[in-house]
Design an enzyme around this catalytic site. Structure first.
Site, PDB file in Angstrom:
ATOM      1  N   GLU A  86       3.859 -30.809 180.177  1.00  0.00           N
ATOM      2  CA  GLU A  86       2.999 -30.004 181.970  1.00  0.00           C
ATOM      3  C   GLU A  86       2.166 -30.673 182.057  1.00  0.00           C
ATOM      4  O   GLU A  86       2.242 -30.969 183.088  1.00  0.00           O
ATOM      5  CB  GLU A  86       2.246 -28.858 181.690  1.00  0.00           C
ATOM      6  CG  GLU A  86       2.334 -28.119 182.807  1.00  0.00           C
ATOM      7  CD  GLU A  86       1.595 -26.584 182.304  1.00  0.00           C
ATOM      8  OE1 GLU A  86       0.234 -26.413 182.686  1.00  0.00           O
ATOM      9  OE2 GLU A  86       2.145 -25.762 182.094  1.00  0.00           O
ATOM     10  N   ARG A  87       1.254 -31.818 181.425  1.00  0.00           N
ATOM     11  CA  ARG A  87       0.610 -32.920 182.103  1.00  0.00           C
ATOM     12  C   ARG A  87       1.773 -33.977 182.921  1.00  0.00           C
ATOM     13  O   ARG A  87       1.176 -34.630 183.766  1.00  0.00           O
ATOM     14  CB  ARG A  87       0.088 -33.452 181.306  1.00  0.00           C
ATOM     15  CG  ARG A  87      -1.322 -34.326 181.442  1.00  0.00           C
ATOM     16  CD  ARG A  87      -2.047 -34.803 179.481  1.00  0.00           C
ATOM     17  NE  ARG A  87      -2.422 -33.626 179.470  1.00  0.00           N
ATOM     18  CZ  ARG A  87      -2.584 -33.776 177.562  1.00  0.00           C
ATOM     19  NH1 ARG A  87      -2.652 -35.185 177.705  1.00  0.00           N
ATOM     20  NH2 ARG A  87      -2.293 -32.850 176.596  1.00  0.00           N
ATOM     21  N   LEU A  88       2.808 -34.094 182.322  1.00  0.00           N
ATOM     22  CA  LEU A  88       3.748 -35.265 182.445  1.00  0.00           C
ATOM     23  C   LEU A  88       3.860 -34.355 183.920  1.00  0.00           C
ATOM     24  O   LEU A  88       4.400 -35.385 185.062  1.00  0.00           O
ATOM     25  CB  LEU A  88       4.664 -36.275 181.774  1.00  0.00           C
ATOM     26  CG  LEU A  88       4.429 -36.971 180.450  1.00  0.00           C
ATOM     27  CD1 LEU A  88       5.239 -37.070 179.371  1.00  0.00           C
ATOM     28  CD2 LEU A  88       3.387 -37.350 181.371  1.00  0.00           C
TER      29      LEU A  88
END
Lengths: 654, 610
Positions: free
Chosen positions: B27-29
């Site tokens: 999700e961070r990416l």
């Protein structure tokens, strides 16, 4: 009540005969020692309560309770029945050497039986097992063979033999012949001595008398891959789960379920200790809670209540309320919802982490008949039962399928969990067939065809029997083996670096040599027929976590914080990501972005694009468009000032 | 001791965190997914079908609601918006656009929104829509522009942007060229910023001609095929649900790795989790006073000095017996590492070698990644075709992530399958089935089995046939999760009581009994002796208080003394059950301490045969 334990005696031949080996071959002694080491290692790390004794025969000295004048000589009880520990491992490593005598292996067997008789009196033993490792090269007197066998039967002792050669020649299916790695076992086949032949006949005789059907399967060779089969025979059996299979309200059948297949995990996990003192008490982990404000105000644990997310809302929901309102059910259950075609339950839809085998209730002949009727009916109709399964009152109910399973010696149902609607994700993928770029030519297809042919792992031998040369379910989990090896090493040789992976372990994970050689040409053909090119990747956007290296020891809260920072920090980059020309949605921003990215030079690129866009906007007779054009002009001016290209601005606006 | 348990819990948590890391990391990416429903609110949408079939608008609202609730359960962080066009009233930021009504702007779906959508459904909904929205002239261009603003107002990073147009009008502007052109320009602007535009065209008399206008609006399909445009308009709710669902879920690879056929011959593939056990989400910790969420911070510190410990100042250890074995953290990882992530081909096996019971966890799906290695799709496609033709599966060694020990997997070919409405049911690719190691297969002591006779089997076949049904994998909802969300819904919306959940995995006993009729008794007569009761406990080891359902049903057992004597003479006491034997002991005044069947029999035999 303490759970029943099992006891096992390892009985190893260390006589001079065991040191004989052909040039470049490992001696039977070394092989047998490794079997014992591996076995004890596993027992130690599994932390079983099962007891283990070690008896050596062929030793120079004699030390056993039956020692009497000239009887039972050169047999040493190295260790009496007790729980195996590191001390035993160290002793095996350092104290067991080939010795120079020989002893009768039947005598040794009697000594082992005597241990069971004298030492296990008080304890309740689940099973008794003797493992004999020898090359059968010592003289043996068979006078009392029948008495010995009778006693083994009476005491319900199971027996396993480990020999340097397979018990049966040329029978590919026997577990004693899985030497898919080497060209052949040392000392195999015609090379057997008279003693060995005679001994082998006796071994077979004993084993067949003890167990007519599977007796011979309990004779193993020393080669490493098989050791696990032996562990499996003696390991404790899974817990029974008695229940009733119900069809409607009126028909029930008593059943008992066993977990048959499930991913075995290690029972121990790593704990954290202080690096200096190696004490775990010196390290403490503590979790504190704080409000999400600037001061990170700490909140006491008592002031915390729990809630749940419902989309964007967080609903406070106390544990008490939750307990009261949650889904409850009647507990243990195996109830048929209906029956359906086997083909409608797809293999790749299996859920859960286990397969449960369902047998009729214990010692219940009537249940057995009723269940058998169901199993056979399902089998004949090619159907399965869809059931509701609940382990007990506390666990969540599941939906699953019970498949009929009919084997030569038993019948059962096999239960597998199936998905709930909420578990499924319906992904659509582009078709591979409708795309001319991806459609392989006939030549390409035939190359793949021959690759598959050359790499078949299951083959028919001359007798038409299928032979599988790579059985995954015979391979011990390499992760366990590797961990035990390293733990063992660190325990016995502290302060030294960890060893490399054992070569036999590595070999079990590789493609079989035969296959690798056979597929070479087909593989070359594929390389010729298909072009595969690595796509050069533009530098991916890096998050700070990637740049600074992710440290999993970092507290979660900090990570979360970084996350947020990331999100804002990268916002600009993301917007830039896809801007390649000045669009009409927000031309001013596109323009600024392009300038910053320097994808085009100011003069020739953006300004032209922007002026063009402005003209377009002005063409639309609407206030919105006029407003937009003005922001564009502003952006143009501001960027021109930055790059000292006033003239361009002036020229552009004219 | 307390310390010890809390310690262990911590260890578990740590592991879970590691498991969760992948998804969080992803999700961070990639950021959040977003979805905008752009719904036509013109008169035509409200026309009811024949026989009172729901109007297109009603169907659409039904679908929107389903998406809302399913998003709340499966991916509550996704953003959704609901926008109407062709309305009389307008509602949008600054009211720049006429006849565009932003019902919900881009945000996480919540209870309130579900209610809002509910209000637009059915008879009443139509009325409410007429009041709040009204029907007016439409400009798709303005509507798209408005949607573009929704996207650009979002301060979060968006990974996947999708816009679905629901309409039953093939020419929204009635042939107005200027408006048409404007809409096209706006659509291409949106597409340029990465928004995927889908058309969910609904039934209209005379058919829906996509080529008249919408062909230039929607995004081209992922593959070369014209599949997207050949689709028939949706007529039934089911079809509509399916089509929206197929589009709405963004597929995301859990790992992108190489499939090595040998000798450096690599095919890039992606692993996709197509079935993941949905669980109740973990609770959020809230501050009692303000109900705001609190954050947790975990620190590791030295007990004596109280100073925080750096990762280098701690080690990992396991204790066996009395021996503690220590390792550095890297060493722990080093032990787990066998190789770099990837799939390595071992060979092929006939499909029948894949045993049904070799199952340890849900399978994943394999699809080529043309973007990583060009040519992957072609070789993959050839492999798929041939495996399927020859009815074989590929056996591979699989390391899905860094520092994961290897597992063996079976790659089972799956050909593409589409239903009558040309919606994909099964995508083309391989299903990855995880295979057990020797340790994972447990040894069972097989009980002696008695086989049933053909007569008995045939009777059971009748029963089975009577209870046939068509199984569909998405037919059962999880009652535990549904109940949990209904409870939350009730609390969030201040409802008096939560909506009832129908437990779909509860057997419909009455229906089953009715269908089977006399078959059950006939079968029981064939397999069970007269006094046999399968519900009685086999060997009542412990007398539990008479609370269990089984215990109550236990009939009072009575066998006459004469009968017992006959059994003793014939040596057939073994046929009786333990309760009967106990009762007999009482009757004959036999004193026994034993509770085992054999003990009871022996005692009776001793007494009565002498």
């Amino acid at each position: 009540m303490a759970p029943p334990i099992s006891a096992l005696i390892l009985c190893m031949d260390v006589g001079f005969n065991m040191s004989n080996s052909g040039p470049g071959e490992e001696s039977p002694f070394d092989q047998a020692k490794r079997v014992i080491q591996k076995f004890v290692q596993r027992q130690v790390f599994a932390e079983t309560k099962d007891e283990l004794a070690l008896v050596l025969f062929g030793t120079d000295s004699t030390k056993n309770p039956l020692d009497n004048d000239d009887q039972y000589q050169n047999i040493t009880v190295h260790r009496n029945l007790m729980v195996p520990d590191f001390k035993l491992l160290e002793e095996i490593e350092n104290q067991i050497h080939p010795e120079s005598q020989q002893a009768d292996w039947l005598d040794a067997l009697v000594v082992c039986m005597n241990i069971f008789e004298t030492e296990t009196g008080g304890k309740k033993l689940d099973r008794r097992n003797i493992v004999l490792l020898t090359d059968l090269n010592s003289p043996v007197s068979s006078d009392n063979l029948d008495v010995i066998i009778e006693n083994l039967k009476q005491a319900d002792i199971t027996l396993q033999f480990f020999l340097p050669f397979p018990a049966e020649e040329g029978d590919g299916e026997a577990p004693g012949d899985q030497d898919r790695r080497g060209p052949g076992h040392p000392g195999t086949g015609k090379g057997l001595s008279e003693e060995q032949k005679e001994g082998l006949d006796m071994v077979k005789h004993i084993m067949l008398t003890l167990d007519e059907e599977e007796g011979l399967e309990q004779i193993y060779t020393f080669s490493a891959i098989e050791q696990l089969c032996m562990f499996k025979r003696i390991e404790r059996r899974p817990m029974a789960w008695p229940c009733q299979l119900t069809i409607g309200s009126a028909l029930s059948i008593r059943i008992v379920g066993y977990k048959a297949v499930t991913e075995e995990k290690l029972k121990k996990s790593w704990k954290t200790v202080d690096a200096q003192t190696n004490q775990k008490d010196d390290v403490k982990r503590e979790t504190v809670y704080c409000l999400d404000d600037d001061n990170e105000t700490e909140v006491q644990k008592e002031d915390i209540i729990q809630g749940f997310r419902y989309g964007s809302d967080i609903v406070p929901f106390s544990k008490v309320d939750q307990e009261q309102m949650k889904y409850t059910h009647d507990g243990k259950c195996f109830a048929v919802l209906g029956f359906t075609k086997q083909s409608s339950v797809q293999r790749h839809r299996f859920m859960g982490t286990q397969v449960i085998k369902i047998f009729p209730g214990k010692d219940d002949e009537h249940a057995a008949v009723a269940l058998s009727a169901l199993i056979q009916a399902l089998h004949e109709l090619q159907m399965v039962a869809i059931v509701r399964y609940a382990y007990d009152r506390r666990s969540n109910p599941q939906v699953g399928a019970a498949f009929p399973c009919i084997k030569q010696d038993h019948e059962c149902l096999m239960y597998v969990q199936l998905p709930f609607m909420e578990d499924l994700r319906h992904f659509t993928f582009p078709s591979l067939e409708n795309n001319s770029k991806f459609t392989p030519s006939d030549e390409q297809l035939s190359a793949v065809d021959s690759l598959i042919d050359s790499m078949m792992l299951v083959e028919e031998d001359e007798d038409g029997k299928q032979k599988d040369i790579f059985k995954v379910h015979d391979i011990p989990n390499p992760a366990f083996q590797r961990l035990f090896q390293c733990l063992h090493h660190r325990a016995v040789n502290p302060g030294t670096p960890l060893p490399a992976m054992e070569s036999w372990l590595k070999a079990t994970l590789e493609c079989p040599e035969v296959i690798r050689e056979r597929c070479q040409s087909a593989l070359g053909e594929i390389k010729n027929k298909f072009t595969l090119t690595q796509v050069e990747k533009k530098k991916k956007l890096k998050t700070s976590a990637q740049i600074f290296g992710k440290d999993s020891d970092e507290p979660e809260a900090k990570k979360a914080k970084e996350d947020e920072a990331d999100e804002e920090f990268n916002l600009a980059d993301i917007a830039e990501g896809s801007v390649t020309s000045v669009g009409s949605v927000d031309p001013a921003r596109d323009f600024r972005t392009l300038i910053r990215q320097k994808t085009l030079t100011f003069e020739e690129g953006e300004s032209h694009q922007l002026t063009h866009r402005i003209e377009q906007l002005l063409g639309n007779k609407s206030t919105d468009y006029y407003m937009k054009s003005i922001t564009c002009v502003e952006a143009f001016r501001e960027q021109s000032v930055k790059v000292n290209k006033h003239s361009w601005f002036l020229r552009g606006s004219c | 001791m307390a310390d010890w348990t809390s310690y262990y819990r911590n260890e578990d948590e740590e592991e879970e965190q590691e498991d969760g890391e992948q998804s969080a990391g992803e999700e961070r990416l990639t950021g959040r997914d977003s979805l905008v429903f752009l719904v036509d609110a013109s008169k035509e949408m409200f026309i009811k079908g024949e026989d009172g079939a729901p109007s297109n608008f009603d169907m659409t609202m039904q679908v929107v609601r389903t998406v809302y609730t399913s998003k709340i359960i499966s991916s509550h962080r996704d953003l959704i918006a609901l926008v109407f066009y062709g309305t009389e009233h307008s509602k949008n930021p600054n009211d720049t656009f006429k006849h565009v009504y932003v019902y919900h702007d881009l945000d996480e779906p919540g209870a309130k929104r579900v209610q809002d959508v509910d209000a637009l459904r059915g008879e009443k909904g139509a009325k409410l829509a007429a009041e709040t929205l009204g029907c007016g002239p439409s400009s798709l261009g303005d509507a798209l522009w408005c949607c573009a603003n929704l996207y650009s107002d979002i301060k979060l990073r968006l990974s996947h942007k999708r816009l679905m147009i629901f309409t039953c009008r093939e020419q929204p502007h009635g042939g107005d060229n200027v408006k048409d052109r404007q809409a096209r320009t706006k659509a291409s602007d949106l597409k340029e910023t990465g928004v995927v535009i889908d058309l969910i065209h609904l039934m209209k008399p005379g058919g829906f001609d996509v080529s008249l206008f919408f062909r230039d609006i929607v995004s081209p399909p992922e593959d070369e095929s014209e599949l997207g445009l050949q689709l028939e308009p949706c007529e039934k709710l089911d079809d509509l649900q399916k089509r929206v669902r197929a589009k709405e879920q963004k597929k995301r690879a859990t790992a992108r790795i190489n499939l090595c056929l040998g000798d450096g011959l690599n095919v890039a593939v992606g692993l996709y989790a197509t079935a993941v056990t949905a669980r109740k989400p973990p609770p959020v910790k809230l501050y009692r006073e303000s109900n705001e969420a609190v954050r947790s911070k975990t620190r590791t510190f030295h007990t004596q000095t109280g100073s925080l410990l750096l990762p280098s100042e701690i080690k990992k250890a396991q204790t066996y017996g009395k021996k503690q074995i220590e390792m550095e953290k890297d060493e722990v990882d080093f032990i787990k590492k066998f190789d770099d992530p990837g799939l390595v081909l071992m060979g092929f096996k006939p499909m029948e070698k894949l045993k049904l019971h070799h199952h340890i966890k849900p399978s994943v799906f394999l699809y080529p990644e043309e973007g990583e290695i060009k040519g992957s799709a072609c070789l993959f496609s050839a492999l798929l075709k041939k495996c399927s033709e020859k009815n074989v599966y590929a056996l591979c060694r699989c390391i899905a992530r860094r520092n994961n020990p290897p597992r063996f997997v079976a790659l089972v070919p799956q050909n593409e399958e589409v239903d009558d409405a040309k919606v994909q049911i099964n995508p083309p690719g391989f299903n990855v089935i995880y295979l057990p190691y020797a340790d994972d297969v447990r040894t069972l002591d097989l009980p002696r089995c008695t086989s049933a006779s053909q007569e008995q089997v045939d009777k059971m076949k009748d029963i089975v046939t009577k209870l046939r049904f068509k199984y569909k994998s998405d037919a059962f909802e999880n009652p535990v999760i549904q109940k949990h969300y209904r409870n939350l819904e009730a609390l969030a919306l201040d409802m008096m009581a939560p909506e009832e959940v129908e437990d779909l995995i509860m057997p419909k006993v009455e229906q089953i009994d009715r269908r089977l009729g006399s078959l059950v008794d006939e079968f029981k007569n064939l397999v069970y002796p007269a006094n046999y009761n399968p519900e009685s406990k086999p060997a009542a080891k412990r007398k539990t208080a008479d609370s269990g359902g089984g215990a109550e049903k236990k009939p009072k057992v009575e066998v006459s003394m004469d009968q017992i004597k006959v059994h003793v003479q014939n040596g057939t006491l073994g046929k009786l059950t333990v309760p009967v034997l106990k009762e007999a002991c009482k009757q004959f005044g036999v004193r026994t301490t034993g509770t085992k069947k054999q003990e009871l029999i022996d005692a009776l035999m001793d007494q009565l045969s002498s």
